[in-house]
Design a protein around this motif. Structure first.
Motif, PDB file in Angstrom:
ATOM      1  N   VAL A  39      12.947  -3.244   5.217  1.00 25.14           N
ATOM      2  CA  VAL A  39      12.400  -2.748   6.657  1.00 25.14           C
ATOM      3  C   VAL A  39      11.513  -1.152   7.054  1.00 25.14           C
ATOM      4  O   VAL A  39      10.245  -1.317   6.863  1.00 25.14           O
ATOM      5  CB  VAL A  39      13.643  -3.357   7.660  1.00 25.14           C
ATOM      6  N   PRO A  40      11.646  -0.213   6.113  1.00 23.37           N
ATOM      7  CA  PRO A  40      11.548   0.848   6.238  1.00 23.37           C
ATOM      8  C   PRO A  40       9.965   1.032   5.287  1.00 23.37           C
ATOM      9  O   PRO A  40       9.190   0.771   5.870  1.00 23.37           O
ATOM     10  CB  PRO A  40      12.414   2.159   5.303  1.00 23.37           C
ATOM     11  N   ILE A  41       9.802   0.324   3.716  1.00 28.08           N
ATOM     12  CA  ILE A  41       9.116   0.269   3.388  1.00 28.08           C
ATOM     13  C   ILE A  41       7.739  -0.602   4.353  1.00 28.08           C
ATOM     14  O   ILE A  41       6.534  -0.157   4.253  1.00 28.08           O
ATOM     15  CB  ILE A  41       9.204  -0.686   2.293  1.00 28.08           C
ATOM     16  N   SER A  42       8.072  -1.928   4.788  1.00 25.36           N
ATOM     17  CA  SER A  42       7.329  -2.320   5.033  1.00 25.36           C
ATOM     18  C   SER A  42       6.742  -1.549   6.299  1.00 25.36           C
ATOM     19  O   SER A  42       5.290  -1.865   6.658  1.00 25.36           O
ATOM     20  CB  SER A  42       7.730  -4.303   5.792  1.00 25.36           C
ATOM     21  N   THR A  43       7.520  -1.095   6.790  1.00 24.83           N
ATOM     22  CA  THR A  43       7.321  -0.298   8.301  1.00 24.83           C
ATOM     23  C   THR A  43       6.276   0.641   8.381  1.00 24.83           C
ATOM     24  O   THR A  43       5.513   1.158   8.721  1.00 24.83           O
ATOM     25  CB  THR A  43       8.305  -0.023   9.327  1.00 24.83           C
ATOM     26  N   ILE A  44       6.681   1.405   7.314  1.00 27.95           N
ATOM     27  CA  ILE A  44       5.761   2.485   6.702  1.00 27.95           C
ATOM     28  C   ILE A  44       4.816   1.980   5.602  1.00 27.95           C
ATOM     29  O   ILE A  44       3.529   3.240   6.275  1.00 27.95           O
ATOM     30  CB  ILE A  44       6.050   3.323   5.920  1.00 27.95           C
ATOM     31  N   LEU A  45       4.058   1.707   5.358  1.00 23.25           N
ATOM     32  CA  LEU A  45       3.234   0.773   4.243  1.00 23.25           C
ATOM     33  C   LEU A  45       2.415   0.117   5.500  1.00 23.25           C
ATOM     34  O   LEU A  45       1.020   0.429   5.454  1.00 23.25           O
ATOM     35  CB  LEU A  45       3.470   0.388   3.115  1.00 23.25           C
ATOM     36  N   GLY A  46       2.898  -0.071   6.184  1.00 22.65           N
ATOM     37  CA  GLY A  46       1.855  -0.898   7.590  1.00 22.65           C
ATOM     38  C   GLY A  46       1.218  -0.049   8.761  1.00 22.65           C
ATOM     39  O   GLY A  46       0.211  -0.473   9.803  1.00 22.65           O
ATOM     40  N   PHE A 125      18.365   5.131  -0.697  1.00 22.31           N
ATOM     41  CA  PHE A 125      17.083   6.067   0.017  1.00 22.31           C
ATOM     42  C   PHE A 125      16.415   6.196  -1.480  1.00 22.31           C
ATOM     43  O   PHE A 125      14.541   6.274  -1.424  1.00 22.31           O
ATOM     44  CB  PHE A 125      17.740   7.750   0.101  1.00 22.31           C
ATOM     45  N   ILE A 126      16.539   6.710  -2.903  1.00 18.80           N
ATOM     46  CA  ILE A 126      16.101   6.568  -3.863  1.00 18.80           C
ATOM     47  C   ILE A 126      14.667   5.799  -4.308  1.00 18.80           C
ATOM     48  O   ILE A 126      13.759   5.645  -4.506  1.00 18.80           O
ATOM     49  CB  ILE A 126      16.906   6.985  -5.219  1.00 18.80           C
ATOM     50  N   VAL A 127      14.437   4.607  -3.515  1.00 21.20           N
ATOM     51  CA  VAL A 127      14.256   2.880  -4.262  1.00 21.20           C
ATOM     52  C   VAL A 127      13.032   3.727  -3.199  1.00 21.20           C
ATOM     53  O   VAL A 127      11.525   3.793  -3.193  1.00 21.20           O
ATOM     54  CB  VAL A 127      14.763   1.935  -4.189  1.00 21.20           C
ATOM     55  N   VAL A 128      13.565   3.730  -1.966  1.00 14.58           N
ATOM     56  CA  VAL A 128      12.226   3.568  -0.913  1.00 14.58           C
ATOM     57  C   VAL A 128      11.767   4.714  -0.648  1.00 14.58           C
ATOM     58  O   VAL A 128       9.780   5.015  -0.693  1.00 14.58           O
ATOM     59  CB  VAL A 128      13.668   3.960   0.749  1.00 14.58           C
ATOM     60  N   MET A 129      12.126   6.054  -0.737  1.00 10.68           N
ATOM     61  CA  MET A 129      11.628   7.367  -1.533  1.00 10.68           C
ATOM     62  C   MET A 129      10.435   7.176  -2.545  1.00 10.68           C
ATOM     63  O   MET A 129       9.866   7.606  -2.146  1.00 10.68           O
ATOM     64  CB  MET A 129      11.689   8.271  -1.347  1.00 10.68           C
ATOM     65  N   ALA A 130      10.791   6.299  -3.297  1.00 10.97           N
ATOM     66  CA  ALA A 130       9.583   6.395  -4.964  1.00 10.97           C
ATOM     67  C   ALA A 130       8.252   5.788  -4.559  1.00 10.97           C
ATOM     68  O   ALA A 130       7.275   5.719  -4.560  1.00 10.97           O
ATOM     69  CB  ALA A 130      11.084   5.754  -5.846  1.00 10.97           C
ATOM     70  N   VAL A 131       9.075   4.549  -4.155  1.00 10.83           N
ATOM     71  CA  VAL A 131       7.917   3.203  -3.946  1.00 10.83           C
ATOM     72  C   VAL A 131       6.485   3.954  -2.332  1.00 10.83           C
ATOM     73  O   VAL A 131       5.981   3.744  -2.619  1.00 10.83           O
ATOM     74  CB  VAL A 131       8.218   1.952  -3.000  1.00 10.83           C
ATOM     75  N   LEU A 132       7.335   4.748  -1.870  1.00  7.62           N
ATOM     76  CA  LEU A 132       6.558   4.958  -0.581  1.00  7.62           C
ATOM     77  C   LEU A 132       5.584   6.435  -1.190  1.00  7.62           C
ATOM     78  O   LEU A 132       4.997   6.562  -0.262  1.00  7.62           O
ATOM     79  CB  LEU A 132       7.917   6.171   0.816  1.00  7.62           C
ATOM     80  N   ARG A 133       6.605   6.614  -2.152  1.00 11.82           N
ATOM     81  CA  ARG A 133       6.514   8.490  -2.676  1.00 11.82           C
ATOM     82  C   ARG A 133       4.549   7.636  -3.114  1.00 11.82           C
ATOM     83  O   ARG A 133       3.478   8.412  -3.242  1.00 11.82           O
ATOM     84  CB  ARG A 133       6.700   9.093  -4.003  1.00 11.82           C
ATOM     85  N   THR A 134       4.842   6.419  -3.933  1.00 15.32           N
ATOM     86  CA  THR A 134       3.301   6.136  -4.621  1.00 15.32           C
ATOM     87  C   THR A 134       2.732   5.386  -3.784  1.00 15.32           C
ATOM     88  O   THR A 134       1.148   4.927  -3.936  1.00 15.32           O
ATOM     89  CB  THR A 134       4.525   5.442  -6.166  1.00 15.32           C
ATOM     90  N   TRP A 145       8.340  14.274   2.864  1.00 12.73           N
ATOM     91  CA  TRP A 145       9.001  14.265   1.307  1.00 12.73           C
ATOM     92  C   TRP A 145       8.760  15.505   1.763  1.00 12.73           C
ATOM     93  O   TRP A 145       8.345  17.171   1.566  1.00 12.73           O
ATOM     94  CB  TRP A 145       7.877  14.486   0.442  1.00 12.73           C
ATOM     95  N   GLN A 146      10.319  15.586   3.180  1.00 20.22           N
ATOM     96  CA  GLN A 146      10.192  17.059   3.499  1.00 20.22           C
ATOM     97  C   GLN A 146      11.831  17.333   2.938  1.00 20.22           C
ATOM     98  O   GLN A 146      13.005  16.773   2.888  1.00 20.22           O
ATOM     99  CB  GLN A 146      10.334  17.387   4.867  1.00 20.22           C
TER     100      GLN A 146
END
Lengths: 249, 475
Positions: A39-46, A125-134, A145-146
């Motif tokens: 859910v968060p990954i799709s939200t942010i990437l969208g 959290f680690i997976v979500v942040m890593a995906v979104l970072r890239t 990234w704060q």
């Protein structure tokens, strides 16, 4: 009150062994984090790259709210089952005839519940942040990234899991029906999110100091909750269904 | 000090010499003076402030131990620092001084109490080592001297050492759940190493009694001492360390293996050498081969045996067995019985609740019959004598024509009744001595005797007699 680490460890180890052998519990633990992974990954990437900064901050806040929901939801139903489940299986009475104190029992049960909750939160959290970072837009990554968010996740995940666990355990020691306990446990643990929501909804500006203060408040609440749950734990009520005039430690 | 007393007592036991006896006497006098100190300190020990200190800051740390000295030195350091640093904060200083003072005082009193208590163990060791009949004069003196010092504070010493004469002492114990009375005004004792049967109909309060004595639930009124420890809420953990309970349903974790179930309890009792203990316990119940099987896959009988193995893990002083043979086949029942016998031979006190009266009769040194109130306590032979008069049973092939005349010829018969055609029960004080005269009288009356035996009343007869009486009394 003295707490013996060996006894607490025995309870935790036994609980982990039971989780490993009980597929239902494993599924319950894993399914929810998987949902909260996508859910968060799709939200942010969208998100559109032209969004104003306030909208980006709002979206980032909602991501962290989801991150904080995981440690609340995962342990809740397991904790709600923890004591009443033993009672229903008939395993509680033999355990209570050992020198194990009520504080040790509830602490062992709680640790066995909150540790998986917190660890799963960290993993997601680690997976979500890593995906979104890239993959996310640089503006979003900047907002995401704060340091305060990392501090918040590090501290809040176990503390929220602990709160959820205590609420679930409290319901479990006083409930007479497993299903009711599990439903109530999940619902009753949600209010703790209110405190962390002050940060996610930007009511409080997310800074390291704010994260530490909120964490301190949660620590106080959790320690208080442990004591309260320990006092709610009434051997006589659990064995006979009738409250004792004084509780046996 | 205690080592000296014990060594001297041992010398007396070994040699019976006067010098050793005198040495014991001197040491005992010294100990008596300390015992007096305990009496002086006792009001303080039991006072509320000391209770508060003990409960709230932890009295597992004693001033006589190194941790106690560290705590005391730190506290004194705070006092000194406060005096030097602030000068006028006398109230905080005074409170710290009071706390430290109470702490040291209670620690001292407790250590003295422990010292005198250990003498009681010495007495016990003499009793154990030398039977009364085989005791030499020297040994008798040593025992008497040692016993004398501890007699005055026997209750305290028993409390401190956990080595009283009785494993369980129950006095006027009552448990009520609201309006319902589970058991009322129950008083009995169980000696160390005794197998004590606790019988009664369903709902009589047996399981509630076991739960109360094992600190699971609290009595409404009355007192009890379990393994020498008073049944009080603050002693729950100490009592549970010395007992084990096998509940009617073994309560095993079905998805865990036998080994894993027992490992859990090894952890709860904080037992060293867990694997060896588990091995011994499983061997005792003949279950070593199934150690890695999930408990859910075991039959009821095998699960019951796992429950028994669990009860043996902590090498308890007292084992409460609640219906241990419930649901077991005859072979498994026999194995459990054998295990109880072997536990008794190891000196373990067994509190056995059961519905199997023949089992209780065979295994128990004494039995108690509970039906909310305690109906009787005693050896089965004694109970039989209490409840039933001795009698002879006569069976003849045909009913006697004039039984009055026949039995009147035997003066030892106090009364008789006919239970069935040709079946007569003759009350007599001495059945064995009366039997020949009865036989002669029957032969003289041309009766064909099918049998002439002394009546035997089983524990079941005793039980039914008492329970029937209750049923008649209660509407």
């Amino acid at each position: 009150m003295t707490v013996d680490a060996t006894r607490v460890r025995a309870v935790v180890l036994k609980e982990f062994r039971q989780y490993r052998r009980n597929k239902f519990i494993l599924y319950t633990m894993v399914v929810m984090p998987i949902v909260f992974l996508f859910v968060p990954i799709s939200t942010i990437l969208g998100l559109s790259s032209s969004l104003p900064e306030s909208a980006v901050r709002g979206a980032v806040g909602s991501v962290f709210l989801l991150m904080f929901i995981i440690p609340v939801v995962v342990p809740a139903s397991i904790a709600a089952y923890s004591v009443i489940g033993e009672r229903e299986q008939g395993t509680l009475e033999p355990v209570l005839t050992t020198p194990l104190s009520r504080e040790e029992f509830v602490l062992g049960k709680a640790l066995a519940t909150l540790l998986p909750g917190a660890l799963l939160s960290y993993a997601v959290f680690i997976v979500v942040m890593a995906v979104l970072r890239t993959a996310a837009h640089p503006n979003v990554v900047h907002a995401l990234w704060q340091v305060p968010w990392f501090v918040a996740e590090l501290l809040f995940a176990p503390l929220l899991a602990a709160w959820s666990t205590w609420v679930g355990t409290a319901i479990s020691v006083r409930s007479s029906d497993v299903r009711v306990a599990q439903q109530l446990g999940t619902l009753a643990s949600l209010p703790a999110l209110g405190i962390t929501s002050l940060m996610t909804f930007q009511v409080l500006k997310p800074t390291v100091v704010v994260a530490l203060v909120v964490a301190a408040v949660l620590v106080i609440i959790d320690v208080g909750a442990w004591r309260v749950v320990s006092h709610l734990f009434d051997r006589e009520r659990l064995i006979t269904g009738t409250a004792a005039s004084r509780s046996v430690p | 000090m205690v080592r000296d007393v014990t060594a001297s007592a041992t010398a007396v036991v070994a040699n019976g010499d006067d010098e050793a006896r005198g040495r014991v006497g001197d040491l005992v006098v010294d100990l008596e003076s300390k015992d007096g100190d305990v009496d002086r300190w006792r009001p303080l020990v039991n006072s509320k402030p000391v209770w508060f200190v003990r409960r709230r800051i932890g009295f597992g740390v004693r001033p006589v131990s190194w941790q106690g000295w560290v705590v005391s030195v730190i506290a004194l350091g705070i006092v000194v620092a406060t005096l030097i640093g602030r000068g006028r904060s006398t109230s905080s200083t005074a409170s710290i001084v009071v706390v430290v003072g109470l702490y040291l005082a209670v620690g001292y009193a407790r250590s003295v109490r422990r010292t005198t208590s250990t003498v009681a163990e010495s007495v016990q060791s003499i009793d154990d080592a030398v039977p009364r009949s085989a005791r030499s004069p020297g040994e008798t003196v040593a025992r008497a001297v040692l016993a004398n010092v501890t007699q005055r504070s026997l209750r305290e010493t028993a409390q401190a050492t956990g080595s009283p004469a009785n494993a369980i002492d129950v006095t006027n114990l009552t448990k009520r759940f609201g309006e319902r009375t589970a058991f009322l005004d129950v008083t009995f004792s169980v000696a160390r190493g005794e197998v004590f049967g606790f019988l009664g109909p369903n709902g009589a309060g047996k399981t509630t009694t076991v739960r109360t004595l094992s600190t699971l639930i609290e009595p409404t009124s009355g007192q009890a001492r379990i393994a020498g420890i008073a049944l009080e809420p603050e002693n729950g953990e100490a009592i549970r360390q010395k007992i084990s309970v096998m509940t009617e349903s073994p309560g095993l974790y079905a998805k865990l293996s036998v080994n894993e179930n027992l490992e859990f309890f090894v952890g709860l009792y904080r037992l060293p050498n867990g694997a060896a203990r588990i091995g011994d316990a499983l061997e005792a119940v003949n279950l070593s081969a199934r150690a890695n099987d999930p408990c859910g896959s075991l039959s009821k009988g095998l699960r019951q045996r796992v429950g028994l193995a669990r009860a043996l893990l902590n090498d308890p002083e007292i084992i409460f067995l609640d219906e241990p043979t419930s649901g077991l086949d005859p072979v498994a029942t026999r194995e459990v019985s054998d295990l109880i016998v072997s536990l008794r031979s190891r000196g373990v006190t067994i509190f056995l609740t059961t519905h199997r009266l023949e089992e209780a009769e065979r295994l128990c040194d004494r039995v108690a019959i509970l039906n909310t109130t305690l109906r009787v306590v005693g050896r089965t032979d004694d109970l039989r004598q209490q409840l039933f008069s001795s009698s002879l049973e006569v069976v003849t092939s045909e009913p006697l024509l004039r039984p009055d005349d026949v039995f009147a010829r035997v003066p030892a018969i106090s009364s008789w009744r006919r239970d069935d055609a040709g079946h007569y029960v003759l009350e007599t004080l001495s059945p064995k001595a009366t039997a020949p005269a009865v036989a002669r009288a029957l032969v003289a009356a041309n009766a064909d005797i099918e049998s002439l035996v002394e009546s035997h009343h089983s524990l079941e007869d005793v039980y039914l007699q008492l329970i029937d009486q209750d049923a008649e009394v209660r509407p």
